[in-house]
Design a protein around this motif. Structure first.
Motif, PDB file in Angstrom:
ATOM      1  N   PHE A  37       1.813 -93.552   9.138  1.00 35.49           N
ATOM      2  CA  PHE A  37       1.839 -94.021   7.707  1.00 35.49           C
ATOM      3  C   PHE A  37       1.827 -92.734   7.031  1.00 35.49           C
ATOM      4  CE2 PHE A  37       1.629 -98.851   7.463  1.00 35.49           C
ATOM      5  CZ  PHE A  37       1.228 -98.995   8.984  1.00 35.49           C
ATOM      6  N   ARG A  38       2.217 -92.663   5.843  1.00 37.81           N
ATOM      7  CA  ARG A  38       1.743 -91.347   5.054  1.00 37.81           C
ATOM      8  C   ARG A  38       1.572 -91.961   3.456  1.00 37.81           C
ATOM      9  NH1 ARG A  38       8.181 -89.354   4.323  1.00 37.81           N
ATOM     10  NH2 ARG A  38       8.892 -90.848   2.561  1.00 37.81           N
ATOM     11  N   ARG A  45      -0.317 -95.631   0.204  1.00 42.69           N
ATOM     12  CA  ARG A  45       0.110 -95.437   1.648  1.00 42.69           C
ATOM     13  C   ARG A  45       1.287 -96.450   2.020  1.00 42.69           C
ATOM     14  NH1 ARG A  45      -4.792 -94.552   5.476  1.00 42.69           N
ATOM     15  NH2 ARG A  45      -5.382 -93.694   3.494  1.00 42.69           N
ATOM     16  N   GLU A  46       2.320 -95.428   2.620  1.00 39.90           N
ATOM     17  CA  GLU A  46       3.453 -96.305   3.016  1.00 39.90           C
ATOM     18  C   GLU A  46       3.898 -96.233   4.677  1.00 39.90           C
ATOM     19  OE1 GLU A  46       6.408 -94.551   0.574  1.00 39.90           O
ATOM     20  OE2 GLU A  46       6.668 -92.742   1.640  1.00 39.90           O
ATOM     21  N   PHE A  47       4.472 -97.225   5.132  1.00 37.66           N
ATOM     22  CA  PHE A  47       4.928 -97.187   6.517  1.00 37.66           C
ATOM     23  C   PHE A  47       5.998 -96.074   6.873  1.00 37.66           C
ATOM     24  CE2 PHE A  47       6.000 -98.847  10.717  1.00 37.66           C
ATOM     25  CZ  PHE A  47       7.213 -98.925  10.714  1.00 37.66           C
ATOM     26  N   VAL A  48       5.653 -95.555   8.058  1.00 41.57           N
ATOM     27  CA  VAL A  48       6.584 -94.505   8.616  1.00 41.57           C
ATOM     28  C   VAL A  48       7.314 -95.199   9.761  1.00 41.57           C
ATOM     29  CG1 VAL A  48       7.066 -92.198   9.269  1.00 41.57           C
ATOM     30  CG2 VAL A  48       5.606 -92.622   7.428  1.00 41.57           C
ATOM     31  N   VAL A  93       0.163 -86.869   2.924  1.00 45.41           N
ATOM     32  CA  VAL A  93      -0.750 -87.008   4.026  1.00 45.41           C
ATOM     33  C   VAL A  93      -0.278 -88.021   5.082  1.00 45.41           C
ATOM     34  CG1 VAL A  93      -3.271 -87.322   4.768  1.00 45.41           C
ATOM     35  CG2 VAL A  93      -2.659 -86.409   2.605  1.00 45.41           C
ATOM     36  N   TYR A  94      -0.153 -87.521   6.312  1.00 46.51           N
ATOM     37  CA  TYR A  94       0.311 -88.528   7.372  1.00 46.51           C
ATOM     38  C   TYR A  94      -0.948 -88.853   8.075  1.00 46.51           C
ATOM     39  CZ  TYR A  94       5.165 -87.510   6.190  1.00 46.51           C
ATOM     40  OH  TYR A  94       6.383 -87.201   5.444  1.00 46.51           O
ATOM     41  N   TYR A  95      -0.810 -90.238   8.359  1.00 44.68           N
ATOM     42  CA  TYR A  95      -1.945 -90.836   9.189  1.00 44.68           C
ATOM     43  C   TYR A  95      -1.424 -91.566  10.450  1.00 44.68           C
ATOM     44  CZ  TYR A  95      -4.493 -90.572   4.839  1.00 44.68           C
ATOM     45  OH  TYR A  95      -5.358 -89.900   3.615  1.00 44.68           O
ATOM     46  N   CYS A  96      -2.291 -91.536  11.258  1.00 42.48           N
ATOM     47  CA  CYS A  96      -1.745 -92.091  12.804  1.00 42.48           C
ATOM     48  C   CYS A  96      -2.766 -93.460  12.455  1.00 42.48           C
ATOM     49  CB  CYS A  96      -2.621 -91.481  13.869  1.00 42.48           C
ATOM     50  SG  CYS A  96      -2.182 -92.085  15.415  1.00 42.48           S
ATOM     51  N   ALA A  97      -2.268 -94.559  12.832  1.00 39.65           N
ATOM     52  CA  ALA A  97      -3.098 -95.861  13.056  1.00 39.65           C
ATOM     53  C   ALA A  97      -2.795 -96.655  14.292  1.00 39.65           C
ATOM     54  CB  ALA A  97      -2.519 -96.881  11.720  1.00 39.65           C
TER      55      ALA A  97
END
Length: 128
Positions: A37-38, A45-48, A93-97
């Motif tokens: 996500f980012r 926050r949005e889905f990538v 900002v890129y997030y791992c989930a």
């Protein structure tokens, strides 16, 4: 539980590429559906992208199709996001989930509240 640590962010020019990595702790990484996500500045926050437990199936947000590639290596407990043809709008900002579970049929998990585990994020800035 699983702990996630992202890396690989940085400053890149428009049209450039970056490869993000997410390292997961634990011995059951293969039990988790993974997602990226980012969160752009001032936005939600949005889905990538997301990838199933085996890595055989992936799904992308429309604006990332053809530019981003998600992959995973279950032997190394890692998931990657290859980002090409970056634009200013990719600054975020890129997030791992991670989500413990199975994909059901053709359903892909794209909502933040579907993922229980999150990394701390890594900054990607696209600027000339």
């Amino acid at each position: 539980q699983v702990q996630l640590v992202e890396s690989g962010g940085g400053l890149v020019q428009p049209g450039g590429s970056l490869r993000l990595s997410c390292a997961a702790s634990g011995r059951t990484f293969g039990n988790y559906i993974m997602g990226w996500f980012r969160q752009p500045p001032g936005k939600e926050r949005e889905f990538v992208a997301t990838i199933d437990r085996s890595g055989a199936n992936t799904y992308y947000a429309d604006s990332m199709k053809g530019r981003f590639t998600i992959s995973r290596d279950n032997a190394k407990n890692t998931v990657h996001l290859q980002m090409n043809s970056l634009t200013f709008e990719d600054t975020a900002v890129y997030y791992c989930a991670a989500k413990n579970g199975w994909n059901s049929g053709s359903y892909y998990y794209t909502r933040t509240n579907e993922y229980a585990y999150w990394g701390q994020g890594t900054q990607v800035t696209v600027s000339s």
